[in-house]
Design a protein around this motif. Structure first.
Motif, PDB file in Angstrom:
ATOM      1  N   LYS A 115       0.785  -1.232   0.000  1.00 22.68           N
ATOM      2  CA  LYS A 115       0.000   0.000   0.000  1.00 22.68           C
ATOM      3  C   LYS A 115       0.819   1.285   0.000  1.00 22.68           C
ATOM      4  N   ASN A 116       2.080   1.238   0.334  1.00 22.91           N
ATOM      5  CA  ASN A 116       2.903   2.444   0.326  1.00 22.91           C
ATOM      6  C   ASN A 116       4.028   2.263  -0.683  1.00 22.91           C
ATOM      7  N   ILE A 117       3.780   2.753  -1.899  1.00 23.05           N
ATOM      8  CA  ILE A 117       4.717   2.550  -3.010  1.00 23.05           C
ATOM      9  C   ILE A 117       5.369   3.882  -3.352  1.00 23.05           C
ATOM     10  N   ILE A 118       6.680   3.845  -3.500  1.00 23.29           N
ATOM     11  CA  ILE A 118       7.437   5.041  -3.876  1.00 23.29           C
ATOM     12  C   ILE A 118       7.749   4.949  -5.370  1.00 23.29           C
ATOM     13  N   GLU A 119       7.356   5.971  -6.131  1.00 23.56           N
ATOM     14  CA  GLU A 119       7.609   6.020  -7.573  1.00 23.56           C
ATOM     15  C   GLU A 119       8.736   7.001  -7.848  1.00 23.56           C
ATOM     16  N   VAL A 120       9.769   6.535  -8.557  1.00 25.04           N
ATOM     17  CA  VAL A 120      10.911   7.389  -8.876  1.00 25.04           C
ATOM     18  C   VAL A 120      11.201   7.316 -10.372  1.00 25.04           C
ATOM     19  N   GLN A 121      11.124   8.449 -11.063  1.00 22.18           N
ATOM     20  CA  GLN A 121      11.580   8.461 -12.461  1.00 22.18           C
ATOM     21  C   GLN A 121      13.094   8.585 -12.444  1.00 22.18           C
ATOM     22  N   VAL A 122      13.774   7.596 -13.019  1.00 22.18           N
ATOM     23  CA  VAL A 122      15.238   7.560 -12.954  1.00 22.18           C
ATOM     24  C   VAL A 122      15.901   8.086 -14.223  1.00 22.18           C
ATOM     25  N   ASP A 335      14.370  19.449 -13.707  1.00 22.79           N
ATOM     26  CA  ASP A 335      13.275  19.542 -12.735  1.00 22.79           C
ATOM     27  C   ASP A 335      12.764  18.159 -12.331  1.00 22.79           C
ATOM     28  N   VAL A 336      12.786  17.209 -13.283  1.00 18.42           N
ATOM     29  CA  VAL A 336      12.371  15.839 -12.972  1.00 18.42           C
ATOM     30  C   VAL A 336      13.381  15.185 -12.035  1.00 18.42           C
ATOM     31  N   ARG A 337      14.675  15.396 -12.295  1.00 19.75           N
ATOM     32  CA  ARG A 337      15.712  14.816 -11.426  1.00 19.75           C
ATOM     33  C   ARG A 337      15.610  15.369 -10.011  1.00 19.75           C
ATOM     34  N   LYS A 338      15.345  16.676  -9.918  1.00 15.35           N
ATOM     35  CA  LYS A 338      15.200  17.301  -8.586  1.00 15.35           C
ATOM     36  C   LYS A 338      14.026  16.694  -7.823  1.00 15.35           C
ATOM     37  N   ALA A 339      12.891  16.578  -8.511  1.00 10.27           N
ATOM     38  CA  ALA A 339      11.691  16.021  -7.874  1.00 10.27           C
ATOM     39  C   ALA A 339      11.915  14.571  -7.462  1.00 10.27           C
ATOM     40  N   SER A 340      12.597  13.797  -8.309  1.00 12.39           N
ATOM     41  CA  SER A 340      12.860  12.393  -8.008  1.00 12.39           C
ATOM     42  C   SER A 340      13.795  12.257  -6.812  1.00 12.39           C
ATOM     43  N   ALA A 341      14.820  13.124  -6.746  1.00 10.09           N
ATOM     44  CA  ALA A 341      15.760  13.099  -5.609  1.00 10.09           C
ATOM     45  C   ALA A 341      15.032  13.427  -4.314  1.00 10.09           C
ATOM     46  N   GLU A 342      14.101  14.373  -4.383  1.00 16.66           N
ATOM     47  CA  GLU A 342      13.323  14.740  -3.200  1.00 16.66           C
ATOM     48  C   GLU A 342      12.410  13.594  -2.771  1.00 16.66           C
ATOM     49  N   THR A 343      11.837  12.887  -3.745  1.00 18.83           N
ATOM     50  CA  THR A 343      10.993  11.721  -3.443  1.00 18.83           C
ATOM     51  C   THR A 343      11.793  10.663  -2.690  1.00 18.83           C
ATOM     52  N   ILE A 344      13.019  10.409  -3.133  1.00 19.97           N
ATOM     53  CA  ILE A 344      13.884   9.422  -2.468  1.00 19.97           C
ATOM     54  C   ILE A 344      14.232   9.872  -1.054  1.00 19.97           C
ATOM     55  N   LYS A 345      14.529  11.150  -0.905  1.00 10.96           N
ATOM     56  CA  LYS A 345      14.919  11.674   0.420  1.00 10.96           C
ATOM     57  C   LYS A 345      13.747  11.620   1.398  1.00 10.96           C
ATOM     58  N   ALA A 346      12.570  12.040   0.930  1.00 13.34           N
ATOM     59  CA  ALA A 346      11.395  12.113   1.812  1.00 13.34           C
ATOM     60  C   ALA A 346      10.606  10.809   1.853  1.00 13.34           C
ATOM     61  N   LEU A 347      10.943   9.869   0.932  1.00 17.26           N
ATOM     62  CA  LEU A 347      10.206   8.604   0.805  1.00 17.26           C
ATOM     63  C   LEU A 347       8.708   8.862   0.592  1.00 17.26           C
ATOM     64  N   THR A 348       8.437   9.809  -0.295  1.00 17.52           N
ATOM     65  CA  THR A 348       7.054  10.181  -0.616  1.00 17.52           C
ATOM     66  C   THR A 348       6.359   9.040  -1.358  1.00 17.52           C
ATOM     67  N   VAL A 349       5.162   8.697  -0.905  1.00 16.86           N
ATOM     68  CA  VAL A 349       4.460   7.567  -1.541  1.00 16.86           C
ATOM     69  C   VAL A 349       3.574   8.047  -2.687  1.00 16.86           C
ATOM     70  N   LEU A 350       3.357   7.140  -3.619  1.00 22.75           N
ATOM     71  CA  LEU A 350       2.597   7.419  -4.832  1.00 22.75           C
ATOM     72  C   LEU A 350       1.111   7.542  -4.542  1.00 22.75           C
ATOM     73  N   ASP A 351       0.507   8.600  -5.069  1.00 27.10           N
ATOM     74  CA  ASP A 351      -0.943   8.742  -5.046  1.00 27.10           C
ATOM     75  C   ASP A 351      -1.453   8.134  -6.350  1.00 27.10           C
ATOM     76  N   GLY A 352      -2.135   7.032  -6.258  1.00 18.78           N
ATOM     77  CA  GLY A 352      -2.532   6.288  -7.462  1.00 18.78           C
ATOM     78  C   GLY A 352      -3.704   6.869  -8.224  1.00 18.78           C
ATOM     79  N   SER A 353      -4.258   7.989  -7.765  1.00 17.14           N
ATOM     80  CA  SER A 353      -5.481   8.520  -8.376  1.00 17.14           C
ATOM     81  C   SER A 353      -5.275   8.988  -9.821  1.00 17.14           C
ATOM     82  N   LYS A 354      -4.023   9.307 -10.203  1.00 13.81           N
ATOM     83  CA  LYS A 354      -3.777   9.810 -11.552  1.00 13.81           C
ATOM     84  C   LYS A 354      -3.257   8.741 -12.506  1.00 13.81           C
ATOM     85  N   LEU A 355      -3.136   7.528 -12.014  1.00 13.72           N
ATOM     86  CA  LEU A 355      -2.679   6.440 -12.875  1.00 13.72           C
ATOM     87  C   LEU A 355      -3.785   6.048 -13.850  1.00 13.72           C
ATOM     88  N   LYS A 356      -3.401   5.509 -15.020  1.00 14.07           N
ATOM     89  CA  LYS A 356      -4.386   5.128 -16.024  1.00 14.07           C
ATOM     90  C   LYS A 356      -4.525   3.606 -16.083  1.00 14.07           C
TER      91      LYS A 356
END
Length: 356
Positions: A115-122, A335-356
């Motif tokens: 239920k807690n998935i971290i999405e990172v664009q690498v 900007d994508v690399r910055k956001a991805s690095a922040e996701t890794i640091k904060a361990l932000t979980v994916l909100d699945g509401s925008k997935l298709k």
């Protein structure tokens, strides 16, 4: 069609103390809660595989004494099934993906307690079309590729095209022969979304069909013919490279990095007159440009030794001048690399509401 899983394992040095994942719970009912694992395990995309293994090597170099991560090339779809099967030591920590997670996969994960998935664009990749150096010099468009490969072009009956000239008079009268990824592959999903659907939509009636019946539209626009013109070549992209060498009139479809690595034997087949290059892929000019991802279970971060450091190693090496671009990956925009690095640091979980 079942595709055999090609497992590629990196081996490294000494063992660390074993840490249990029992706190994560056993979602499978197989007694896995008592199992332990002291090395990272990733499954998924054959396109992301070389980059994930490169990060594994760098991780071991930077963390003496840690076991090297196990990286398995199962295809994106196959990897998602393994990843979403549950939380615990018997399940992978990471899914490598050459496309974004689908809503159906996110829901499957949730059903199984993931239920807690971290999405990172690498990074970014290009869905490359290639031929042998001594090939005919094809020039393709999404429309041509669709009309050559679709099982039922525009819903008008089975595909009868035998040669490229049958599809477009500007092309040679050479038998259509395309080596490409299997249905479990994210590269196949990208082929469907970025090329086949775009070609299919050249007929206005297909846009109307999409509004009326999404399932019929998907089948018409993305189902590939099964009469031998398109050859499913498994999850080993190097096999496609080899097949092109033996079949100079054929076209191969795989991740851009495999084209880059084999420029001595292969040449690019332009799409819409645009070649797959680092610049055209990174700027999104190339029609087959696509993001690359890793998905991580937050529940495993504290339980699996080195998992956080492995993610940090990815972030430390994905810049334009980093180790991953030297392996053939295209760096994501800043900007994508910055956001991805922040996701890794904060361990932000994916909100699945925008997935298709």
């Amino acid at each position: 069609m079942e595709v055999s899983v090609h497992k590629f394992t990196l081996f490294a040095a000494t063992a660390l103390s074993v840490i249990s994942l029992s706190a994560c719970g056993d979602q499978s009912g197989s007694g896995g809660a008592g199992q332990t694992r002291d090395q990272i395990r990733a499954v998924g995309s054959s396109t992301v595989y070389p980059f994930a293994t490169a990060v594994a090597e760098l991780f071991v170099q930077g963390n003496p004494g840690m076991k090297s991560p196990i990286i398995e090339s199962t295809g994106t779809g196959g990897g998602m099934k393994l990843f979403c099967a549950g939380v615990g030591a018997q399940h992978p920590d990471i899914a490598d993906a050459s496309r974004r997670m689908k809503k159906s996969e996110f829901d499957m994960c949730a059903t199984n307690g993931v239920k807690n998935i971290i999405e990172v664009q690498v990074g970014v990749d290009g869905l490359a079309f290639a031929e042998a150096k001594n090939g005919p010099g094809y020039k393709l468009t999404p429309k041509i590729v669709y009309e050559a490969l679709a099982a039922n072009p525009y819903g008008k009956g089975p595909n009868k095209a035998q040669t490229w000239k049958d599809v477009d008079p500007s092309l040679p009268a050479i038998a259509i022969s395309v080596f490409g990824p299997p249905s479990t592959s994210g590269t196949r999903d990208s082929l469907a979304e970025l090329i086949l659907e775009k070609g299919c939509q050249s007929d206005p009636a297909m846009k109307e069909l999409k509004e009326k019946n999404e399932d019929d539209y998907k089948a018409t626009c993305t189902r590939v013919r099964e009469d031998g013109k398109y050859v499913d070549s498994g999850e080993n992209d190097n096999l496609i490279v080899q097949k092109l060498g033996a079949n100079p009139n054929a076209v191969g479809i795989f991740g851009y990095s495999f084209l880059e690595e084999n420029k001595d034997t292969l040449k690019d087949v332009p799409i819409n007159g645009i070649q797959a290059t680092y610049e055209t892929v990174s700027t999104g000019q190339y029609p087959g440009a696509r993001p690359l991802y890793i998905y991580v279970k937050k529940a495993h971060i504290a339980a699996i030794p080195g998992l956080q450091n492995y993610l940090n190693t990815f972030a430390a090496n994905w810049a334009p001048d980093g180790a991953l671009t030297k392996r053939g990956m295209v760096a994501a925009p800043e900007d994508v690399r910055k956001a991805s690095a922040e996701t890794i640091k904060a361990l932000t979980v994916l909100d699945g509401s925008k997935l298709k």
